[in-house]
Design a protein around this motif. Structure first.
Motif, PDB file in Angstrom:
ATOM      1  N   LEU A  36       0.639  21.816  -1.153  1.00  0.00           N
ATOM      2  CA  LEU A  36       0.372  20.891  -0.061  1.00  0.00           C
ATOM      3  C   LEU A  36      -0.976  21.169   0.579  1.00  0.00           C
ATOM      4  CD1 LEU A  36       3.785  20.528   1.830  1.00  0.00           C
ATOM      5  CD2 LEU A  36       2.670  18.864   0.338  1.00  0.00           C
ATOM      6  N   GLU A  37      -1.286  22.437   0.771  1.00  0.00           N
ATOM      7  CA  GLU A  37      -2.530  22.794   1.443  1.00  0.00           C
ATOM      8  C   GLU A  37      -3.754  22.531   0.583  1.00  0.00           C
ATOM      9  OE1 GLU A  37      -4.751  26.675   3.509  1.00  0.00           O
ATOM     10  OE2 GLU A  37      -2.710  26.863   2.730  1.00  0.00           O
ATOM     11  N   HIS A  38      -3.695  22.954  -0.678  1.00  0.00           N
ATOM     12  CA  HIS A  38      -4.912  22.974  -1.479  1.00  0.00           C
ATOM     13  C   HIS A  38      -5.049  21.782  -2.434  1.00  0.00           C
ATOM     14  CE1 HIS A  38      -5.733  26.901   0.090  1.00  0.00           C
ATOM     15  NE2 HIS A  38      -4.564  27.342  -0.317  1.00  0.00           N
ATOM     16  N   VAL A  39      -3.940  21.206  -2.864  1.00  0.00           N
ATOM     17  CA  VAL A  39      -4.017  20.041  -3.746  1.00  0.00           C
ATOM     18  C   VAL A  39      -3.929  18.754  -2.926  1.00  0.00           C
ATOM     19  CG1 VAL A  39      -2.936  18.799  -5.658  1.00  0.00           C
ATOM     20  CG2 VAL A  39      -3.117  21.293  -5.740  1.00  0.00           C
ATOM     21  N   PHE A  40      -2.820  18.590  -2.200  1.00  0.00           N
ATOM     22  CA  PHE A  40      -2.631  17.359  -1.446  1.00  0.00           C
ATOM     23  C   PHE A  40      -3.403  17.353  -0.132  1.00  0.00           C
ATOM     24  CE2 PHE A  40       0.633  17.147  -4.570  1.00  0.00           C
ATOM     25  CZ  PHE A  40       0.771  15.797  -4.832  1.00  0.00           C
ATOM     26  N   GLY A  41      -3.856  18.498   0.307  1.00  0.00           N
ATOM     27  CA  GLY A  41      -4.620  18.560   1.531  1.00  0.00           C
ATOM     28  C   GLY A  41      -6.115  18.493   1.345  1.00  0.00           C
ATOM     29  N   ARG A  42      -6.597  18.588   0.088  1.00  0.00           N
ATOM     30  CA  ARG A  42      -8.041  18.692  -0.093  1.00  0.00           C
ATOM     31  C   ARG A  42      -8.603  17.822  -1.214  1.00  0.00           C
ATOM     32  NH1 ARG A  42      -9.423  25.072   0.545  1.00  0.00           N
ATOM     33  NH2 ARG A  42     -11.540  24.221   0.563  1.00  0.00           N
ATOM     34  N   HIS A  43      -7.761  16.945  -1.773  1.00  0.00           N
ATOM     35  CA  HIS A  43      -8.217  16.056  -2.831  1.00  0.00           C
ATOM     36  C   HIS A  43      -7.948  14.605  -2.460  1.00  0.00           C
ATOM     37  CE1 HIS A  43      -7.864  19.922  -4.967  1.00  0.00           C
ATOM     38  NE2 HIS A  43      -8.852  19.457  -5.701  1.00  0.00           N
ATOM     39  N   TRP A  44      -8.582  13.705  -3.198  1.00  0.00           N
ATOM     40  CA  TRP A  44      -8.366  12.286  -2.980  1.00  0.00           C
ATOM     41  C   TRP A  44      -7.008  11.883  -3.545  1.00  0.00           C
ATOM     42  CZ3 TRP A  44     -11.194   9.350   0.150  1.00  0.00           C
ATOM     43  CH2 TRP A  44     -12.481   9.779   0.465  1.00  0.00           C
ATOM     44  N   LEU A  45      -6.214  11.192  -2.740  1.00  0.00           N
ATOM     45  CA  LEU A  45      -4.864  10.790  -3.104  1.00  0.00           C
ATOM     46  C   LEU A  45      -4.757   9.271  -3.083  1.00  0.00           C
ATOM     47  CD1 LEU A  45      -2.941  13.193  -0.692  1.00  0.00           C
ATOM     48  CD2 LEU A  45      -3.621  13.669  -3.063  1.00  0.00           C
ATOM     49  N   PHE A  46      -4.127   8.696  -4.102  1.00  0.00           N
ATOM     50  CA  PHE A  46      -3.811   7.278  -4.068  1.00  0.00           C
ATOM     51  C   PHE A  46      -2.575   7.091  -3.193  1.00  0.00           C
ATOM     52  CE2 PHE A  46      -0.955   3.962  -5.652  1.00  0.00           C
ATOM     53  CZ  PHE A  46      -1.718   2.863  -5.310  1.00  0.00           C
ATOM     54  N   VAL A  47      -2.652   6.139  -2.236  1.00  0.00           N
ATOM     55  CA  VAL A  47      -1.534   5.973  -1.305  1.00  0.00           C
ATOM     56  C   VAL A  47      -1.067   4.526  -1.127  1.00  0.00           C
ATOM     57  CG1 VAL A  47      -1.932   8.080   0.019  1.00  0.00           C
ATOM     58  CG2 VAL A  47      -3.173   5.988   0.642  1.00  0.00           C
ATOM     59  N   ALA A  48      -1.892   3.527  -1.461  1.00  0.00           N
ATOM     60  CA  ALA A  48      -1.486   2.141  -1.207  1.00  0.00           C
ATOM     61  C   ALA A  48      -2.414   1.195  -1.953  1.00  0.00           C
ATOM     62  CB  ALA A  48      -1.520   1.835   0.297  1.00  0.00           C
ATOM     63  N   VAL A  49      -2.051  -0.089  -1.934  1.00  0.00           N
ATOM     64  CA  VAL A  49      -2.910  -1.131  -2.494  1.00  0.00           C
ATOM     65  C   VAL A  49      -3.336  -2.062  -1.365  1.00  0.00           C
ATOM     66  CG1 VAL A  49      -1.932  -1.042  -4.816  1.00  0.00           C
ATOM     67  CG2 VAL A  49      -0.912  -2.566  -3.101  1.00  0.00           C
ATOM     68  N   GLU A  50      -4.511  -2.642  -1.503  1.00  0.00           N
ATOM     69  CA  GLU A  50      -5.041  -3.500  -0.434  1.00  0.00           C
ATOM     70  C   GLU A  50      -4.139  -4.686  -0.092  1.00  0.00           C
ATOM     71  OE1 GLU A  50      -9.100  -4.259   0.543  1.00  0.00           O
ATOM     72  OE2 GLU A  50      -9.759  -3.233  -1.302  1.00  0.00           O
ATOM     73  N   PRO A  51      -3.401  -5.280  -1.039  1.00  0.00           N
ATOM     74  CA  PRO A  51      -2.512  -6.373  -0.642  1.00  0.00           C
ATOM     75  C   PRO A  51      -1.464  -5.977   0.396  1.00  0.00           C
ATOM     76  CG  PRO A  51      -2.887  -6.450  -2.996  1.00  0.00           C
ATOM     77  CD  PRO A  51      -3.506  -5.172  -2.507  1.00  0.00           C
ATOM     78  N   GLN A  52      -1.200  -4.686   0.554  1.00  0.00           N
ATOM     79  CA  GLN A  52      -0.295  -4.260   1.620  1.00  0.00           C
ATOM     80  C   GLN A  52      -0.933  -4.417   3.000  1.00  0.00           C
ATOM     81  OE1 GLN A  52       0.627  -0.440  -0.858  1.00  0.00           O
ATOM     82  NE2 GLN A  52       2.260  -0.598   0.657  1.00  0.00           N
ATOM     83  N   LEU A  53      -2.242  -4.548   3.025  1.00  0.00           N
ATOM     84  CA  LEU A  53      -2.983  -4.729   4.272  1.00  0.00           C
ATOM     85  C   LEU A  53      -3.746  -6.051   4.193  1.00  0.00           C
ATOM     86  CD1 LEU A  53      -4.424  -1.102   4.515  1.00  0.00           C
ATOM     87  CD2 LEU A  53      -2.339  -1.976   5.584  1.00  0.00           C
ATOM     88  N   ALA A  54      -3.021  -7.119   4.037  1.00  0.00           N
ATOM     89  CA  ALA A  54      -3.645  -8.411   3.743  1.00  0.00           C
ATOM     90  C   ALA A  54      -4.441  -8.955   4.924  1.00  0.00           C
ATOM     91  CB  ALA A  54      -2.575  -9.419   3.316  1.00  0.00           C
ATOM     92  N   GLU A  55      -3.957  -8.735   6.160  1.00  0.00           N
ATOM     93  CA  GLU A  55      -4.571  -9.334   7.337  1.00  0.00           C
ATOM     94  C   GLU A  55      -4.890  -8.270   8.375  1.00  0.00           C
ATOM     95  OE1 GLU A  55      -5.434 -12.409   7.445  1.00  0.00           O
ATOM     96  OE2 GLU A  55      -4.428 -13.026   5.591  1.00  0.00           O
ATOM     97  N   PRO A  56      -5.856  -8.537   9.263  1.00  0.00           N
ATOM     98  CA  PRO A  56      -6.121  -7.594  10.350  1.00  0.00           C
ATOM     99  C   PRO A  56      -4.852  -7.277  11.140  1.00  0.00           C
ATOM    100  CG  PRO A  56      -7.850  -9.247  10.252  1.00  0.00           C
ATOM    101  CD  PRO A  56      -6.793  -9.680   9.277  1.00  0.00           C
ATOM    102  N   GLY A  57      -4.655  -6.004  11.402  1.00  0.00           N
ATOM    103  CA  GLY A  57      -3.454  -5.558  12.103  1.00  0.00           C
ATOM    104  C   GLY A  57      -2.342  -5.095  11.192  1.00  0.00           C
ATOM    105  N   ASP A  58      -2.401  -5.463   9.906  1.00  0.00           N
ATOM    106  CA  ASP A  58      -1.407  -4.946   8.961  1.00  0.00           C
ATOM    107  C   ASP A  58      -1.595  -3.449   8.796  1.00  0.00           C
ATOM    108  OD1 ASP A  58      -0.482  -7.503   8.600  1.00  0.00           O
ATOM    109  OD2 ASP A  58      -1.364  -7.773   6.612  1.00  0.00           O
ATOM    110  N   TYR A  59      -0.487  -2.714   8.763  1.00  0.00           N
ATOM    111  CA  TYR A  59      -0.591  -1.265   8.609  1.00  0.00           C
ATOM    112  C   TYR A  59       0.444  -0.741   7.625  1.00  0.00           C
ATOM    113  CZ  TYR A  59       3.612  -0.457  11.492  1.00  0.00           C
ATOM    114  OH  TYR A  59       4.894  -0.437  11.967  1.00  0.00           O
TER     115      TYR A  59
END
Length: 414
Positions: A36-59
């Protein structure tokens, strides 16, 4: 008498190339904390796709160990990421996995932040209180052709720029940002996150375990030891691959392999591969699951563009849909696998696509893989377990994942 478990330093030092990892890498809470500290805490992680945030205010909120991150699209339509923590007394701001807000309001004392993370309201504070010093803490965020990556470190690896530059021409024609989410499914695998990734990085197990997935996959695309018995089949696949690449690249679709999985901090691999039978999509009949094709595509038989990133994702881009997978560790023996299917934003459910058909292959495959990972977790906990040799023909990418992991842990944890 019980023995003292080996230290992480000792485990990393004696890792045998070409073999699976020792049991503590999958079982130890101390190793998991280091992950958690060295791999997930210090590297780039894929977490979502832009269609999940289609409009301003989407989170979207994403949990990585004890850290919660809030992704939001601001009023300028930029994707931003913040620690999901109020600057007042630390309350989690958004408990739901996704939603929409005008401003970000803490549920405890109603401290209010705009979509750029600026504190705009904090009642009952003294006259000299400086709101500008109490905005939300930002998290590094980058987007790649509709894929969203974050990094929790203060100083994020800068080689992500190379990954974005080299892979954008491959992914961009599918126009993922112009899609919508058709389905998202979370499953919990009772296994260590590294077993989930190792299982994904090979198809040695596919023929025996994935009847739905292998409908559209060429058997010799899995990687086989050449022999007099299979030489003709392997050559036919190589010829199909070469002809397909030539055709797709003539259409402006980069297809040939780029592989930096264990050569860079931000390791990745991408390649467009032909699909068997109808050659259109990863479905039960290898035909498109959505009638409305992505981007400006007019041809359906464009194979499957695969994209893998270290340490936690893989993706399949086809002419009609994109399916993305994020692996998020929960504990040493629990892992969240989040699968997201996206189709053209104008596609109509029930007319252009059926969700059951769209998701059938990977829902079945994910459940089969869950069982395999869980049986592996049980197996590595057995006192008889010892690291076994990888096949150089079918498990090369597993070795690259483990090699990347060991390299990064040696560089950061010791």
């Amino acid at each position: 008498m019980p023995t003292t478990p080996p230290s992480l330093q000792a485990l990393l030092a004696r890792r045998r190339p070409g073999h699976s990892l020792e049991a503590p890498f999958y079982l130890s809470d101390a190793v998991f904390a280091a992950d958690l500290e060295h791999v997930f805490g210090r590297h780039w992680l894929f977490v979502a796709v832009e269609p999940q945030l289609a409009e301003p205010g989407d989170y979207v909120s994403v949990d990585i160990g004890r850290n919660s991150v809030l992704l939001v699209r601001d009023d300028d339509r930029q994707v931003r990421a913040f620690h999901n923590v109020c600057r007042h007394r630390g309350t989690r701001l958004c408990a739901a996995q996704h939603g929409a807000v005008g401003n970000i309001v803490c549920p405890y004392h109603q401290w209010t932040y705009d979509l750029a993370g600026t504190l705009i309201h904090a009642d009952h504070m003294p006259a000299d209180f400086d709101r500008s010093r109490h905005g939300l803490k930002p998290v590094h965020v980058r987007t790649l052709a509709g894929l969203i990556f974050i990094c929790l470190a203060d100083d994020a690896p800068d080689d992500i720029d190379a990954m974005l530059r080299e892979t954008a021409p491959y992914l961009a024609p599918h126009r993922l940002a112009d899609c919508k989410v058709a389905a998202q499914v979370d499953i919990i695998e009772k296994g260590n996150w590294k077993l989930t990734l190792e299982n994904n990085r090979e198809c040695y197990h596919c023929v025996a375990n994935h009847p739905e997935l292998t409908v559209s996959l060429y058997e010799y695309g899995f990687g086989y030891r050449p022999s007099p018995q299979n030489a003709e089949g392997i050559q036919r696949f190589k010829d199909t691959l070469a002809a397909s690449h030539a055709r797709w690249e003539a259409m402006g679709l980069p297809s040939r392999e780029i592989d930096t999985l264990d050569q860079r901090v931000t390791g990745f691999r991408t390649q467009r591969l032909p699909l068997d039978r109808a050659g259109e999509s990863q479905t039960l009949n290898a035909q498109v699951a959505c009638k409305k094709l992505l981007g400006g595509f007019t041809a359906a038989a464009l194979g499957g563009l695969s994209f893998w990133t270290q340490p936690n994702s893989w993706h399949h881009f086809m002419s009609d849909h994109v399916v993305s997978f994020a692996v998020l560790p929960i504990s040493a023996d629990r892992t969240l696998v989040r699968t997201t299917w996206c189709v053209h934003k104008d596609a109509v459910e029930g007319v252009d696509y059926d969700v059951k058909n769209l998701t059938a292959v990977w829902n079945a495959t994910n459940d089969q893989d869950r069982r395999l990972v869980e049986e592996s977790q049980i197996g590595v906990a057995n006192a008889a377990y010892e690291p076994g040799p990888y096949s150089p023909y079918t498990e090369e990418l597993v070795e690259k994942f483990c090699n990347w992991y060991v390299q990064r842990m040696r560089a950061l944890a010791l």
